[in-house]
Design a protein around this motif. Sequence first.
Motif, PDB file in Angstrom:
ATOM      1  N   SER A  81      10.342  39.597  -7.733  1.00  0.00           N
ATOM      2  CA  SER A  81      10.607  40.928  -7.183  1.00  0.00           C
ATOM      3  C   SER A  81      10.623  40.913  -5.654  1.00  0.00           C
ATOM      4  N   LEU A  82      10.116  39.843  -5.041  1.00  0.00           N
ATOM      5  CA  LEU A  82      10.167  39.730  -3.582  1.00  0.00           C
ATOM      6  C   LEU A  82      11.509  39.207  -3.079  1.00  0.00           C
ATOM      7  N   LEU A  83      12.290  38.603  -3.976  1.00  0.00           N
ATOM      8  CA  LEU A  83      13.585  38.058  -3.565  1.00  0.00           C
ATOM      9  C   LEU A  83      14.511  39.167  -3.085  1.00  0.00           C
ATOM     10  N   GLY A  84      15.154  38.911  -1.971  1.00  0.00           N
ATOM     11  CA  GLY A  84      16.101  39.882  -1.429  1.00  0.00           C
ATOM     12  C   GLY A  84      15.445  41.003  -0.646  1.00  0.00           C
ATOM     13  N   THR A  85      14.125  40.940  -0.457  1.00  0.00           N
ATOM     14  CA  THR A  85      13.432  41.969   0.311  1.00  0.00           C
ATOM     15  C   THR A  85      13.125  41.441   1.705  1.00  0.00           C
ATOM     16  N   LYS A  86      12.597  42.303   2.546  1.00  0.00           N
ATOM     17  CA  LYS A  86      12.317  41.924   3.924  1.00  0.00           C
ATOM     18  C   LYS A  86      10.824  41.800   4.257  1.00  0.00           C
ATOM     19  N   ALA A  88       7.332  40.260   5.366  1.00  0.00           N
ATOM     20  CA  ALA A  88       7.072  39.123   6.244  1.00  0.00           C
ATOM     21  C   ALA A  88       6.836  37.854   5.439  1.00  0.00           C
ATOM     22  N   LEU A  89       6.310  37.990   4.230  1.00  0.00           N
ATOM     23  CA  LEU A  89       6.063  36.815   3.402  1.00  0.00           C
ATOM     24  C   LEU A  89       7.369  36.117   3.046  1.00  0.00           C
ATOM     25  N   VAL A  90       8.395  36.880   2.758  1.00  0.00           N
ATOM     26  CA  VAL A  90       9.690  36.299   2.403  1.00  0.00           C
ATOM     27  C   VAL A  90      10.377  35.753   3.651  1.00  0.00           C
ATOM     28  N   ALA A  91      10.284  36.499   4.738  1.00  0.00           N
ATOM     29  CA  ALA A  91      10.935  36.081   5.972  1.00  0.00           C
ATOM     30  C   ALA A  91      10.354  34.779   6.516  1.00  0.00           C
ATOM     31  N   ASN A  92       9.104  34.514   6.197  1.00  0.00           N
ATOM     32  CA  ASN A  92       8.433  33.307   6.686  1.00  0.00           C
ATOM     33  C   ASN A  92       8.120  32.336   5.557  1.00  0.00           C
ATOM     34  N   GLU A  93       8.984  32.312   4.556  1.00  0.00           N
ATOM     35  CA  GLU A  93       8.743  31.501   3.364  1.00  0.00           C
ATOM     36  C   GLU A  93       8.534  30.020   3.698  1.00  0.00           C
ATOM     37  N   LYS A  94       9.357  29.471   4.571  1.00  0.00           N
ATOM     38  CA  LYS A  94       9.243  28.040   4.894  1.00  0.00           C
ATOM     39  C   LYS A  94       7.891  27.733   5.527  1.00  0.00           C
ATOM     40  N   LYS A  95       7.483  28.564   6.463  1.00  0.00           N
ATOM     41  CA  LYS A  95       6.201  28.364   7.131  1.00  0.00           C
ATOM     42  C   LYS A  95       5.041  28.502   6.143  1.00  0.00           C
ATOM     43  N   LEU A  96       5.129  29.475   5.264  1.00  0.00           N
ATOM     44  CA  LEU A  96       4.076  29.678   4.269  1.00  0.00           C
ATOM     45  C   LEU A  96       4.000  28.508   3.292  1.00  0.00           C
ATOM     46  N   LEU A  97       5.157  28.020   2.843  1.00  0.00           N
ATOM     47  CA  LEU A  97       5.153  26.877   1.929  1.00  0.00           C
ATOM     48  C   LEU A  97       4.538  25.646   2.588  1.00  0.00           C
ATOM     49  N   GLU A  98       4.805  25.477   3.869  1.00  0.00           N
ATOM     50  CA  GLU A  98       4.208  24.354   4.587  1.00  0.00           C
ATOM     51  C   GLU A  98       2.677  24.505   4.639  1.00  0.00           C
ATOM     52  N   LYS A  99       2.207  25.709   4.946  1.00  0.00           N
ATOM     53  CA  LYS A  99       0.760  25.950   4.973  1.00  0.00           C
ATOM     54  C   LYS A  99       0.143  25.755   3.597  1.00  0.00           C
ATOM     55  N   ILE A 100       0.827  26.216   2.585  1.00  0.00           N
ATOM     56  CA  ILE A 100       0.333  26.066   1.217  1.00  0.00           C
ATOM     57  C   ILE A 100       0.199  24.588   0.867  1.00  0.00           C
ATOM     58  N   ASN A 101       1.187  23.794   1.228  1.00  0.00           N
ATOM     59  CA  ASN A 101       1.129  22.367   0.934  1.00  0.00           C
ATOM     60  C   ASN A 101       0.025  21.674   1.721  1.00  0.00           C
ATOM     61  N   ILE A 102      -0.199  22.094   2.948  1.00  0.00           N
ATOM     62  CA  ILE A 102      -1.298  21.520   3.731  1.00  0.00           C
ATOM     63  C   ILE A 102      -2.637  21.891   3.103  1.00  0.00           C
ATOM     64  N   LEU A 103      -2.772  23.138   2.651  1.00  0.00           N
ATOM     65  CA  LEU A 103      -4.007  23.543   1.959  1.00  0.00           C
ATOM     66  C   LEU A 103      -4.203  22.752   0.676  1.00  0.00           C
ATOM     67  N   CYS A 104      -3.130  22.532  -0.037  1.00  0.00           N
ATOM     68  CA  CYS A 104      -3.205  21.738  -1.262  1.00  0.00           C
ATOM     69  C   CYS A 104      -3.640  20.314  -0.945  1.00  0.00           C
ATOM     70  N   LEU A 105      -3.099  19.746   0.122  1.00  0.00           N
ATOM     71  CA  LEU A 105      -3.490  18.405   0.547  1.00  0.00           C
ATOM     72  C   LEU A 105      -4.980  18.362   0.880  1.00  0.00           C
ATOM     73  N   MET A 106      -5.462  19.358   1.602  1.00  0.00           N
ATOM     74  CA  MET A 106      -6.888  19.411   1.936  1.00  0.00           C
ATOM     75  C   MET A 106      -7.746  19.495   0.677  1.00  0.00           C
ATOM     76  N   GLU A 107      -7.296  20.279  -0.272  1.00  0.00           N
ATOM     77  CA  GLU A 107      -8.032  20.410  -1.533  1.00  0.00           C
ATOM     78  C   GLU A 107      -8.081  19.072  -2.272  1.00  0.00           C
ATOM     79  N   ILE A 108      -6.960  18.359  -2.284  1.00  0.00           N
ATOM     80  CA  ILE A 108      -6.919  17.048  -2.938  1.00  0.00           C
ATOM     81  C   ILE A 108      -7.912  16.105  -2.267  1.00  0.00           C
ATOM     82  N   ILE A 109      -7.905  16.096  -0.952  1.00  0.00           N
ATOM     83  CA  ILE A 109      -8.773  15.181  -0.209  1.00  0.00           C
ATOM     84  C   ILE A 109     -10.243  15.521  -0.407  1.00  0.00           C
TER      85      ILE A 109
END
Length: 148
Positions: A81-86, A88-109
Amino acid sequence: MTDVDPSVHASFYWMSSQYHKSRQEFAEFYKNALLYLAYTTVESLSDSFKLDLAFDLSLSALLGDNIYNFGELLAHPIINSLLGTKPALVANEKKLLEKINILCLMEIIFSRPSEDRTIPLSIIAERTKLSIEDVEYLLMKSLSGVML
């Protein structure tokens, strides 16, 4: 109790999620809202309700204590339901995905014993759902942030 109508569970988890939302207990809101969705069909919800709930869930996933795995939220149809909306979470999807992956990496470690922190790239790739090449980039990006 057996054969309890799903709407009873849905009502309980919805009320519980709203209680935690009002107290800004993000992790508890996140958990209860996802449980609410487990007992509710997304099709039965209005578009505006879905948008608000998807936004609140996304924000609580980012702000909630000890929430490092967003797989359940990302796999749920409510997020569409967020697709096609404006927001800030959608507008900054790439940055958020990068942060999410870094958090996931920290959790793994940090979920491993301190003497066992040599982790194969394949394990990181499996847990983050990234390719090996993307894991290498993630590690470089993570290390460059630490060195700054």
